[in-house]
Motif scaffolding. Structure first.
Motif, short mmCIF file in Angstrom:
data_model
loop_
_atom_site.label_atom_id
_atom_site.label_comp_id
_atom_site.label_asym_id
_atom_site.label_seq_id
_atom_site.Cartn_x
_atom_site.Cartn_y
_atom_site.Cartn_z
N ASN A 282 0.82 -1.20 0.00
CA ASN A 282 0.00 0.00 0.00
C ASN A 282 0.85 1.25 0.00
OD1 ASN A 282 -2.42 -1.29 -0.09
ND2 ASN A 282 -2.73 -1.29 2.13
N ARG A 283 1.89 1.20 0.80
CA ARG A 283 2.75 2.36 0.87
C ARG A 283 3.34 2.67 -0.51
NH1 ARG A 283 7.65 4.72 2.12
NH2 ARG A 283 7.49 6.25 3.81
N ALA A 284 3.82 1.63 -1.16
CA ALA A 284 4.40 1.83 -2.49
C ALA A 284 3.35 2.32 -3.47
CB ALA A 284 5.02 0.52 -2.98
N ALA A 285 2.16 1.74 -3.37
CA ALA A 285 1.10 2.16 -4.29
C ALA A 285 0.76 3.63 -4.08
CB ALA A 285 -0.14 1.30 -4.08
N LEU A 286 0.77 4.05 -2.84
CA LEU A 286 0.45 5.45 -2.56
C LEU A 286 1.50 6.38 -3.15
CD1 LEU A 286 -0.91 5.11 1.07
CD2 LEU A 286 -2.09 6.21 -0.85
N ILE A 287 2.75 5.98 -3.00
CA ILE A 287 3.81 6.83 -3.54
C ILE A 287 3.71 6.91 -5.05
CG2 ILE A 287 6.29 7.04 -3.83
CD1 ILE A 287 6.60 5.89 -1.00
N ALA A 288 3.47 5.76 -5.65
CA ALA A 288 3.36 5.76 -7.11
C ALA A 288 2.16 6.59 -7.55
CB ALA A 288 3.21 4.31 -7.61
N ALA A 289 1.06 6.43 -6.85
CA ALA A 289 -0.12 7.20 -7.20
C ALA A 289 0.13 8.69 -7.02
CB ALA A 289 -1.31 6.76 -6.34
N ALA A 290 0.79 9.02 -5.93
CA ALA A 290 1.07 10.43 -5.67
C ALA A 290 1.93 11.00 -6.79
CB ALA A 290 1.77 10.58 -4.33
N ARG A 291 2.90 10.23 -7.22
CA ARG A 291 3.78 10.70 -8.28
C ARG A 291 2.96 11.04 -9.53
NH1 ARG A 291 9.06 10.17 -8.43
NH2 ARG A 291 9.08 8.51 -6.88
N GLU A 292 2.08 10.14 -9.86
CA GLU A 292 1.26 10.38 -11.04
C GLU A 292 0.34 11.59 -10.87
OE1 GLU A 292 0.91 5.58 -11.88
OE2 GLU A 292 -0.88 6.82 -11.86
N VAL A 293 -0.29 11.62 -9.73
CA VAL A 293 -1.24 12.71 -9.49
C VAL A 293 -0.51 14.05 -9.44
CG1 VAL A 293 -2.85 13.68 -7.83
CG2 VAL A 293 -2.94 11.25 -8.39
N TYR A 294 0.64 14.07 -8.80
CA TYR A 294 1.42 15.30 -8.76
C TYR A 294 1.72 15.76 -10.18
CZ TYR A 294 2.34 14.73 -3.74
OH TYR A 294 2.22 14.61 -2.38
N ALA A 295 2.08 14.81 -11.01
CA ALA A 295 2.44 15.17 -12.38
C ALA A 295 1.25 15.76 -13.11
CB ALA A 295 2.96 13.94 -13.12
N GLU A 296 0.08 15.22 -12.80
CA GLU A 296 -1.10 15.67 -13.53
C GLU A 296 -1.72 16.92 -12.94
OE1 GLU A 296 -3.99 12.60 -14.00
OE2 GLU A 296 -2.45 11.15 -14.55
N HIS A 297 -1.72 17.01 -11.63
CA HIS A 297 -2.48 18.09 -11.01
C HIS A 297 -1.67 18.98 -10.09
CE1 HIS A 297 -6.12 16.22 -12.55
NE2 HIS A 297 -5.68 15.07 -12.09
N GLY A 298 -0.39 18.72 -9.99
CA GLY A 298 0.41 19.56 -9.13
C GLY A 298 0.44 19.07 -7.69
N LEU A 299 1.29 19.71 -6.92
CA LEU A 299 1.49 19.27 -5.53
C LEU A 299 0.27 19.53 -4.65
CD1 LEU A 299 5.19 20.40 -4.98
CD2 LEU A 299 4.30 18.06 -4.90
N ASP A 300 -0.63 20.36 -5.12
CA ASP A 300 -1.80 20.67 -4.30
C ASP A 300 -2.97 19.74 -4.58
OD1 ASP A 300 -0.63 22.68 -2.94
OD2 ASP A 300 -1.32 24.27 -4.26
N ALA A 301 -2.74 18.73 -5.36
CA ALA A 301 -3.84 17.84 -5.71
C ALA A 301 -4.49 17.25 -4.46
CB ALA A 301 -3.32 16.72 -6.60
N PRO A 302 -5.79 17.03 -4.53
CA PRO A 302 -6.50 16.44 -3.39
C PRO A 302 -5.94 15.09 -3.00
CG PRO A 302 -8.04 17.28 -5.02
CD PRO A 302 -6.66 17.42 -5.61
#
Lengths: 201, 201, 201, 201
Positions: free
Chosen positions: D23-43
């Motif tokens: 889960n931890r790894a999945a969260l980091i990977a997801a965060a990386r993608e979301v950050y790329a798409e929506h920036g660091l302020d993404a929900p």
DNA sequence: AATGAATGAGGATTCATTCAT
DNA sequence: GATGAATGAATCCTCATTCAT
């Protein structure tokens, strides 16, 4: 940004997921009441408040205003459908149930007026109307099955027109008064109506 | 000052003495259009804008939302009264004029629904309804005078109920469609209606 | 609905239309400060508050978030353009003015980064970026005119890339520190920069 | 994102013992993608959703927004460190890996801009910046070891300034475009860069 | 340990209404 | 009288964060 709920405030009871179904039902019930009192445009915040839930819960269950109205109407329409599908159902009986909902639910009346507005009304409720005709059609279908030849109304179109007309007459501050007027309207149309009451399976 | 209109001060608007009356009329006309497009809850700012006047002018002429709606309705009601008072007027003829207003004016339909909502509708329009029954009564009076014995409708009450019913049927995006449905509704009621048109003195 | 400002509350000072221009300027100034402190995503409510005006005034002057950012950037860009158009302007001089704005205005730095985000950043600021490239192009045009042959940078594209690079280096809590870093960056690029100061016609 | 698992595995209810790490790894990977798409302020909710876990899990692993961003950055920084520590590593090679991360990860770019904002940016990301300088320092240390005398850049400070500058140039909607611009930026600085690619131990 | 519902504060946006000019 | 700017309350909607299960 910064959403911070002012940090360390006290947090009210959270009944947990168990409350989900209860909350949904409470929201629909609250919406029905609020719609009756203030119309379909009533503030959603007031509905949430009356349901005793936070704003977020409302949005979780009903992503937009239309979804909530749909849920309210769905219950009305379903009862009419059930009445129509019940063994021994007659047109008069189904119309009785339909009439009961007309006298009970402002939202349901709005449904029958849905295409009346046809884009002429408040933009905000336009979305509601998107689904309205689908629901309206379900009502029509329920009635259609019980149309018999020897009827004053020529067909399903006439019947739905008659329903719209009766809904126009359903007026007054109390349900009793609204029922009185509804029955008078059906009488003017020469249509026999059974007992005005909710469907009891 | 010469008599030559050399003065080229550009007058943003004509501030003549009759400007007030003109503005009032413009506001009513604008309100009628806006009501038709967006319903009775439409923003007042939009009405002022469409009338080409400032917000303040609207408030000068109509102290509140209800006063403006009243003024709009007043015109509809007056035409019906005039049609009823005209020499050689018949019930069918008056109903034709009434029906025309039903198909034309969202506000007028609202009027006929006024007591239906009896406090059940949007707070914002409650005030409107205060005057509504007075206006509604004027319509009733106009029709009453032409009721003859040999009528399917038993009396003025039945007649107003019928009007409410027809207004419930007046539905659809175009005036033509609304007229078609109105006539179908009158037909279901077995009531004869004359030409559907505004009153032309 | 019901918007009622709770009726008879006291109403704060209203300086009337005279205040319009003042308010607009105050909003832009406030926005500049707030942007510097909190970034381009700062709450608009805070900007209105700092400007000492109501929320509505902000929306009257700037229909959306982008319009306000544009207005802020416009001032920065205009100064650069003026510096470029001034008699005796040199590339070094214009870059000095440009650098001053880089060190002064967070929003201006954002401008130079506009297409960097190219849809990768917060959706909310996407609209800002719509106009950003137009403004960015105006900066490019201002610099282009002063490019001379004997330059380390090959052309306008290189120059704008260099500007973006310097903006990436403009860092630090104080303007002095940011200026120090900006100059160090230009030095690494081998580009001569004049006095870092706002344009003074 | 590097070899990072794109986190799209279905996870019905596999509560195995290694679930936590996964889960931890999945969260980091997801965060990386979301950050790329929506920036660091993404929900954060979107990150949890993309990772296929509940909100609670996110909070269990990362007590606050900053912790998650740190974890994402940690991976980028570690790759740079590994590239620097690898046998036969050269400055150009390390810069290639660094550049790859610049073009790949919005969060990593943010890191290099961390102290630039120095409290001037969105409050929400302030906490991120607390750790940012530590991470930034680790990058500096990785590069420092490979600085040789005969270099255009005078020292580690110049080098980190150059990195910040390049990050300012890393712009554009596609990774290819961002790489193109990054290489152009390094060229303007006269710095040689090796293959732009993730570190492959 | 995971899930996902609930809370509720915060920020965006819209108007009704007043009022200086 | 007319204009239209200003105020600010109300409502919408979105998350950050907590917590029952």
């Amino acid at each position: 940004m910064t959403q911070h709920p002012t940090a360390e405030e006290r947090r009210p009871a959270n009944d947990g997921p168990k409350a989900a179904a209860r909350n949904r039902a409470a929201l629909i019930a609250a919406a029905r009441e609020v719609y009756a009192e203030h119309g379909l445009d009533a503030p959603l915040s007031g509905i949430a408040r009356r349901a005793g839930v936070g704003q977020g819960v409302l949005y979780r269950h009903f992503p937009d205003r239309a979804a909530l109205a749909d849920a309210v109407l769905e219950e009305n329409v379903r009862e009419v459908e059930q009445a129509a599908a019940a063994a021994g159902a007659t047109l008069a009986g189904v119309l009785g149930v339909l009439t009961w909902h007309l006298t009970e639910s402002a939202a349901f009346i709005g449904l029958l007026h849905a295409d009346r507005t046809g884009g002429r009304t408040e933009d905000r409720t336009d979305v509601v109307h998107a689904h309205a005709s689908a629901l309206s059609e379900r009502v029509a279908r329920s009635l259609r099955g019980h149309l018999t030849g020897g009827h004053r109304l020529g067909g399903a179109d006439d019947l739905m027109l008659a329903v719209a007309m009766v809904s126009g007459a359903v007026t007054g501050p109390t349900r009793a008064e609204r029922e009185r007027r509804a029955l008078a309207a059906w009488r003017l149309l020469g249509v026999e109506v059974g007992a005005v009451r909710p469907f009891a399976g």
